[in-house]
Design an enzyme around this catalytic site. Structure first.
Site, PDB file in Angstrom:
ATOM      1  N   CYS A   1      -3.735   3.500   9.310  1.00 17.73           N
ATOM      2  CA  CYS A   1      -4.140   3.911   7.961  1.00 17.73           C
ATOM      3  C   CYS A   1      -5.641   4.121   7.852  1.00 17.73           C
ATOM      4  O   CYS A   1      -6.094   4.817   6.948  1.00 17.73           O
ATOM      5  CB  CYS A   1      -3.657   2.894   6.938  1.00 17.73           C
ATOM      6  SG  CYS A   1      -4.383   1.239   7.156  1.00 17.73           S
TER       7      CYS A   1
ATOM      8  N   ASP B   1      -2.815  -1.702  12.127  1.00 16.73           N
ATOM      9  CA  ASP B   1      -3.818  -1.767  11.053  1.00 16.73           C
ATOM     10  C   ASP B   1      -4.821  -2.833  11.462  1.00 16.73           C
ATOM     11  O   ASP B   1      -4.590  -3.595  12.421  1.00 16.73           O
ATOM     12  CB  ASP B   1      -3.105  -2.129   9.727  1.00 16.73           C
ATOM     13  CG  ASP B   1      -4.031  -2.120   8.521  1.00 16.73           C
ATOM     14  OD1 ASP B   1      -5.146  -1.571   8.618  1.00 16.73           O
ATOM     15  OD2 ASP B   1      -3.636  -2.679   7.466  1.00 16.73           O
TER      16      ASP B   1
ATOM     17  N   HIS C   1       0.877  -1.188   0.000  1.00 22.53           N
ATOM     18  CA  HIS C   1       0.000   0.000   0.000  1.00 22.53           C
ATOM     19  C   HIS C   1       0.908   1.230   0.000  1.00 22.53           C
ATOM     20  O   HIS C   1       0.984   1.977   0.980  1.00 22.53           O
ATOM     21  CB  HIS C   1      -0.905  -0.025   1.231  1.00 22.53           C
ATOM     22  CG  HIS C   1      -2.082   0.898   1.142  1.00 22.53           C
ATOM     23  ND1 HIS C   1      -2.355   1.682   0.045  1.00 22.53           N
ATOM     24  CD2 HIS C   1      -3.081   1.175   2.053  1.00 22.53           C
ATOM     25  CE1 HIS C   1      -3.451   2.386   0.265  1.00 22.53           C
ATOM     26  NE2 HIS C   1      -3.912   2.099   1.465  1.00 22.53           N
TER      27      HIS C   1
HETATM   28  N1   CP Z   1      -6.269   3.817   4.230  1.00 26.64           N
HETATM   29  C1   CP Z   1      -6.984   3.550   3.139  1.00 26.64           C
HETATM   30  O1   CP Z   1      -6.463   3.150   2.102  1.00 26.64           O
HETATM   31  O2   CP Z   1      -8.323   3.790   3.254  1.00 26.64           O
HETATM   32  P1   CP Z   1      -9.451   3.376   2.217  1.00 26.64           P
HETATM   33  O3   CP Z   1      -9.558   1.875   2.236  1.00 26.64           O
HETATM   34  O4   CP Z   1     -10.697   4.048   2.735  1.00 26.64           O
HETATM   35  O5   CP Z   1      -9.072   3.867   0.835  1.00 26.64           O
HETATM   36  N1  NVA Z   2      -4.716  -3.918   5.380  1.00 26.24           N
HETATM   37  C1  NVA Z   2      -5.959  -3.260   5.044  1.00 26.24           C
HETATM   38  C2  NVA Z   2      -5.713  -1.848   4.683  1.00 26.24           C
HETATM   39  C3  NVA Z   2      -6.949  -1.043   4.369  1.00 26.24           C
HETATM   40  C4  NVA Z   2      -6.648   0.363   3.945  1.00 26.24           C
HETATM   41  C5  NVA Z   2      -6.642  -4.022   3.923  1.00 26.24           C
HETATM   42  O1  NVA Z   2      -5.957  -4.484   3.002  1.00 26.24           O
HETATM   43  O2  NVA Z   2      -7.865  -4.175   3.975  1.00 26.24           O
END
Ligand code: CP
Ligand code: NVA
Length: 298
Positions: free
Chosen positions: A256, A216, A128
């Protein structure tokens, strides 16, 4: 050849710092922004949910005079098995950059290999990177230069954790990771990062004297069926006031988002004075505006 941003290490440390500097400059300017994306279109493909990523890209492109196009994966021909390589070629004839949030890093690589415009990873199973631009910007804004500092990742060795590993290696800070057995980050990435990253079993050890605590969700998108098992495995890894007290007194807390109060973090911490999560969310906007300028001028 276009520059792509599929993982944080697709940029050098100097380039990451340049993007963050620019993001801070745009944020300081706030209004009267340049129309640096005038006439440019960003296609945004989502096969997973999003609030921050979608809104920050769409609003950010608009602020710089461009246009962003939301494409729900299932509503495109990708959802009816059109090859991603063909999609890449077609979109490249029509738009100036493509952002994709999906499940497969390999598919993103195929998209990028067949695109003649920059491709940006808006989250996949492995990384990410856009999140890290915002996280690093936020850390710098609150506490200055990162070199020599220590961050503690408490929780799942997931996509966001992988991007933190890349950040530690590239930007010369230490990352301690505390996760339950079986939920470790990629061993290849750990090997690549060398002594920038230390894997630990106990959350308390990882938090001791840290400058930043980050976590997270325990159940990422697509892992919903494992939720009960994960909840049990991760219970000792909640970031609570006791854990925060082990970090430096001026330590900050990042997440996040979206967050699950009472699971990976208590309400007391995420809504408390050490939390910078709203700045972190806002910085998605500025960091990605700077990223788009960077990739489109490259
Ligand atoms: N942190 C993040 O990527 O949030 P969303 O899933 O809302 O885009
Ligand atoms: N680790 C999480 C991050 C969301 C922004 C996911 O992949 O769902």
């Amino acid at each position: 050849m276009p520059r792509h941003f599929l993982k944080l290490s697709d940029l050098s440390a100097a380039e990451i710092n340049r993007v963050i500097e620019r993001a801070r400059g745009l944020k300081a300017q706030k209004s009267d922004l340049p129309r640096s994306l005038s006439g440019k279109t960003l296609a945004m493909i989502f096969t997973k949910n999003s609030t921050r990523t979608r809104v920050s890209f769409e609003a950010g492109v608009a602020k710089l005079g461009g246009h962003a196009l939301f494409l729900h994966g299932d509503a495109t021909q990708l959802g009816r098995s059109e090859p991603i390589s063909d999609t890449a070629k077609v979109l490249s004839r029509m738009v100036d950059a493509v952002m994709i949030r999906n499940d497969s890093h390999a598919d993103q690589q195929e998209l990028a290999a067949n695109a003649s415009v920059p491709v940006i990873n808006g989250l996949c199973n492995l990384h990410h990177p856009c999140q890290l631009l915002a996280d690093l910007q936020t850390w710098i804004e609150h506490r200055g230069p990162l070199a020599g500092k220590t961050a503690a990742w408490i929780g799942d060795g997931n996509n966001v954790c992988h991007s933190w590993i890349e950040a530690a290696k590239l930007l010369d800070f230490k990352l301690r990771i505390a996760c339950p057995k079986g939920y470790e980050p990629s061993s290849a990435l750990l090997a690549w990062a060398g002594d920038a990253v230390e894997l630990m079993r106990g959350a308390a050890f990882a938090a001791n004297g840290a400058d930043l605590i980050v976590t997270d969700t325990w159940t990422s998108m697509g892992q919903e069926k494992e939720e009960a098992k994960r909840l049990a495995a991760f219970t000792p890894y909640t970031v609570n006031a006791e854990l925060m007290a082990r970090a430096r007194p001026d330590a900050i807390f990042q997440h996040c988002l979206p967050a699950h109060r009472g699971e990976e973090v208590t309400g007391e911490v995420i809504d408390g004075p050490q939390s910078v999560v709203w700045d972190e969310a806002e910085n998605r906007l500025w960091a990605q505006m700077a990223l788009l300028e960077f990739l489109l001028e490259a």
